[in-house]
Scaffold this active site. Structure first.
Site, PDB file in Angstrom:
ATOM      1  CE  LYS A  24       3.321   3.182   3.146  1.00 12.11           C
ATOM      2  NZ  LYS A  24       3.812   3.352   4.643  1.00 12.11           N
ATOM      3  CD  GLU A  33      10.539   1.595  10.616  1.00 11.65           C
ATOM      4  OE1 GLU A  33      10.397   2.566   9.640  1.00 11.65           O
ATOM      5  OE2 GLU A  33      10.340   0.483  10.073  1.00 11.65           O
ATOM      6  CE1 TYR A  78       0.210   2.025   4.220  1.00 16.18           C
ATOM      7  CE2 TYR A  78       1.174  -0.317   4.583  1.00 16.18           C
ATOM      8  CZ  TYR A  78       0.708   0.922   4.932  1.00 16.18           C
ATOM      9  OH  TYR A  78       1.495   1.167   6.119  1.00 16.18           O
ATOM     10  NE  ARG A 120       7.060   4.203   0.455  1.00 17.16           N
ATOM     11  CZ  ARG A 120       6.672   4.915   1.639  1.00 17.16           C
ATOM     12  NH1 ARG A 120       7.699   5.021   2.528  1.00 17.16           N
ATOM     13  NH2 ARG A 120       5.426   5.573   1.657  1.00 17.16           N
ATOM     14  NE  ARG A 135      -5.430 -19.723   4.738  1.00 26.45           N
ATOM     15  CZ  ARG A 135      -4.702 -20.685   5.118  1.00 26.45           C
ATOM     16  NH1 ARG A 135      -4.569 -21.732   4.899  1.00 26.45           N
ATOM     17  NH2 ARG A 135      -3.647 -20.198   6.169  1.00 26.45           N
TER      18      ARG A 135
END
Length: 285
Positions: free
Chosen positions: A149, A181, A32, A51, A100
């Protein structure tokens, strides 16, 4: 009612539906980005697209849209929802393989593309920037590829709840005695007019706001040192701050109950926030 984007269609948010077999849902197999909006324009949009591509490449996922198409969808959503200040959230998952399975599906399975806006007035003039935030430190027990991310945000959510239960605003994550972070932001300290922040690696997210802020800091003749720093070093700092796409540059005034400096936001952090917002408004698309 908000208009959202799902796989090529603009829909009322109540009509947008994704399969229960989507790998973003069952495997957190997705990435995302969040782009801020100021004055109806997108902030540092090119950085977010770069990114996004990096994250997709790391997970061997194809980019479903071109740069021009991504920009058009973002602009359409901002316009259709009349967003002056806020954010646009985009998510790309590996899609719905029909059931799945741990193995990646065949290449012909279409990715799921979702975007929505979040209107947040006062994003740039957030009063918290004048008072600063208080944080605690918590162990960093995340996986080893924090530079991707992904939508797997369970531990950052847990960290924010730990902070909330402690009566503070956020948490910094600590590994082997060093700050990595924040839960959803990059972390910095200031000592003697020197900005210190952890160097880029797979240990931290390669923040888009981080890159811009450090560039502006160097252009303003501020000294920047990219290295690990300890919690004790942070508590003894003159100033501290975080950066993120929605917080921009936000001062930290307390760490684990210890006030930094005089307990108020410092001048270097305030100047950096001012520079960042000025420059980003000029470059907004």
């Amino acid at each position: 009612m908000r208009t959202v984007y799902l796989n090529g269609d603009y829909l009322p948010e109540t009509e947008a539906k994704v399969s229960i077999f989507d790998r973003g849902f069952v495997m957190a197999d997705g990435v995302y980005e969040v782009t801020s909006v100021l004055g109806g324009k997108l902030i540092d949009f090119g950085g977010h697209l770069t990114r996004l591509q990096r994250s997709l490449d790391a997970l061997e996922m194809k980019n479903p849209l071109s740069a021009e198409e991504w920009l058009e969808v973002h602009r359409q959503l901002v316009a259709r929802n009349a967003v002056e200040e806020g954010m646009v959230y985009l998510q790309v998952t590996r899609g719905n393989p029909g059931d799945r399975d741990f193995a990646y599906p065949a290449d012909d399975v279409a990715p799921t593309v979702v975007l929505f806006t979040q209107a947040k007035s006062g994003l740039a003039d957030n009063p918290v920037a004048k008072t600063g935030i208080k944080i605690i430190t918590v162990p960093d027990i995340r996986w080893g590829r924090r530079d991707i991310k992904t939508v797997q945000l369970l531990y950052p959510s847990m960290g924010k709840m730990m902070a909330k239960k402690a009566g503070v605003d956020d948490a910094w994550l600590v590994e082997d005695g060093f700050v990595t972070e924040g839960t959803s932001n990059n972390a910095y300290i200031v000592k003697g007019n020197k900005i210190i922040t952890r160097a880029l690696s797979s240990d931290i997210l390669h923040g888009i706001t981080r890159a811009a802020v450090l560039r502006f800091a160097r252009e303003a003749q501020m000294e920047v040192e990219e290295r690990n720093f300890t919690v004790d070093e942070a508590k003894a700092a003159d100033e501290a701050f975080i950066t993120s796409a929605s917080a921009f540059v936000m001062p930290v005034v307390e760490i684990d109950g210890a006030a930094l400096g005089n307990g108020k936001p410092g001048p270097l952090t305030a100047r950096l926030r001012e520079i960042y917002l000025d420059e980003m408004r000029k470059a907004a698309v």
